[in-house]
Scaffold this active site. Sequence first.
Site, mmCIF file in Angstrom:
data_model
loop_
_atom_site.group_PDB
_atom_site.id
_atom_site.type_symbol
_atom_site.label_atom_id
_atom_site.label_comp_id
_atom_site.label_asym_id
_atom_site.label_seq_id
_atom_site.Cartn_x
_atom_site.Cartn_y
_atom_site.Cartn_z
ATOM 1 N N GLU A 1 0.822 -1.228 0.000
ATOM 2 C CA GLU A 1 0.000 0.000 0.000
ATOM 3 C C GLU A 1 0.855 1.276 0.000
ATOM 4 O O GLU A 1 1.121 1.857 1.047
ATOM 5 C CB GLU A 1 -0.957 0.019 1.199
ATOM 6 C CG GLU A 1 -1.921 1.202 1.147
ATOM 7 C CD GLU A 1 -2.847 1.312 2.369
ATOM 8 O OE1 GLU A 1 -2.626 0.619 3.359
ATOM 9 O OE2 GLU A 1 -3.778 2.131 2.305
ATOM 10 N N LYS B 1 -2.860 -1.906 -2.825
ATOM 11 C CA LYS B 1 -3.912 -1.020 -2.315
ATOM 12 C C LYS B 1 -3.462 0.409 -2.604
ATOM 13 O O LYS B 1 -2.446 0.861 -2.078
ATOM 14 C CB LYS B 1 -4.130 -1.261 -0.823
ATOM 15 C CG LYS B 1 -5.142 -0.301 -0.203
ATOM 16 C CD LYS B 1 -5.706 -0.811 1.116
ATOM 17 C CE LYS B 1 -6.450 0.283 1.843
ATOM 18 N NZ LYS B 1 -7.253 -0.166 2.970
HETATM 19 O O1 LIG Z 1 -3.850 3.967 10.837
HETATM 20 P P1 LIG Z 1 -3.247 4.466 9.587
HETATM 21 O O2 LIG Z 1 -2.013 3.744 9.158
HETATM 22 O O3 LIG Z 1 -3.103 5.945 9.651
HETATM 23 O O4 LIG Z 1 -4.273 4.152 8.422
HETATM 24 C C1 LIG Z 1 -5.546 4.722 8.390
HETATM 25 C C2 LIG Z 1 -6.355 4.030 7.328
HETATM 26 O O5 LIG Z 1 -5.760 4.118 6.067
HETATM 27 C C3 LIG Z 1 -6.208 3.044 5.264
HETATM 28 O O6 LIG Z 1 -5.073 2.381 4.785
HETATM 29 C C4 LIG Z 1 -7.046 3.608 4.154
HETATM 30 O O7 LIG Z 1 -8.167 4.208 4.755
HETATM 31 P P2 LIG Z 1 -9.093 5.233 4.010
HETATM 32 O O8 LIG Z 1 -9.997 4.421 3.131
HETATM 33 O O9 LIG Z 1 -9.842 5.963 5.092
HETATM 34 O O10 LIG Z 1 -8.193 6.127 3.222
HETATM 35 C C5 LIG Z 1 -6.994 2.114 6.158
HETATM 36 O O11 LIG Z 1 -6.750 0.761 5.856
HETATM 37 C C6 LIG Z 1 -6.545 2.550 7.519
HETATM 38 O O12 LIG Z 1 -7.543 2.297 8.462
#
Ligand SMILES: O=P(O)(O)OC[C@H]1O[C@](O)(COP(=O)(O)O)[C@@H](O)[C@@H]1O
Length: 315
Positions: free
Chosen positions: A196, A233
Amino acid sequence: ATETGNTDKACAASNDWDEMHRRILRDTSQSGVFLAALDQSGGSTPKALELYGISPNEYESEPEKMYELVHDMRTRIINAPSFTGDSILGAILFEDTMDRTIDDIPTATFLWQQKGIVPFLKIDKGLAEQENGVQLLKPMPDLDDLLEKAKRNGIYGTKMRSLIHSANKDGIATVVEQQFEIGKRILGHGLIPIIEPEVDIAALDKPICEDILRDELLRHLNALDKDQKVMLKLTLPTNVNQYKACVEHPNCLCVLALSGGYSQIEANDLLLRQNGMIASFSRALTEGLSAHQTDDEFNDKLKESIRSIVAASTT
Ligand SMILES: O=P(O)(O)OC[C@H]1O[C@](O)(COP(=O)(O)O)[C@@H](O)[C@@H]1O
């Protein structure tokens, strides 16, 4: 007897993994399903709770309470009638969520056995400071132990998020290199990595970041062995079918989209234009859910969100 018992348990676990893998192969090629990202870390949980109507005053004096409150929110989502394997192919969990239970069953087991949803684990330790226009993953000194723990808990795959802020070629190349290097270690433990490298939706040169990113992703996908399969992702791209070559790549099981701060309507709209990408939303999935809703109101809102995200994931 103990030895036989342990062997039986190990076989059961590996049969489950094979079954999950078959489900992933079948359903990612059909579309009409998506992954729920329920993995906000300690850093992003206060914002998620605030959006859910729980202010920091309610847990500030007891840090452990924040994790209980967010687990309650996730339990409410997972227990909702519309949250089943029919629409939700997989769910990404935070380690604390994996360590907790739902109806006295460990969360990952509950998801797979009661809901038919494939469990993934967020394994990163957050982002390093920005350098060369990007934020790499912080070191993960206990990675091997965590991956073995994930396997014992019936987890199918992992995810780790790095962040690209601007179109710095060296920075983006380093992000992708680090993701694939760790991805190969994850494969070595018999788990499927979700790679990701998020592009900040506010990046001024977002389409250029995405061109560099696509080329780097393809370079690393091309270098994998035939049996090394990964998932990607990615931020919803500016250009239509930007990641088509990744979607079609034999080493790529599927290309997921994160919502990145777009509203649910915007994220769904952008996703509809991308053939073969499916959602893995966090914020856009939980949008409109509130701790103050009755169960009926909560379940209706979640059902409608799931319906719209399934529609956007279908191409
Ligand atoms: O806790 P982190 O690493 O800041 O990630 C926050 C969120 O980002 C993501 O990778 C993507 O989330 P979004 O769909 O809100 O952008 C989620 O899987 C994760 O919950």
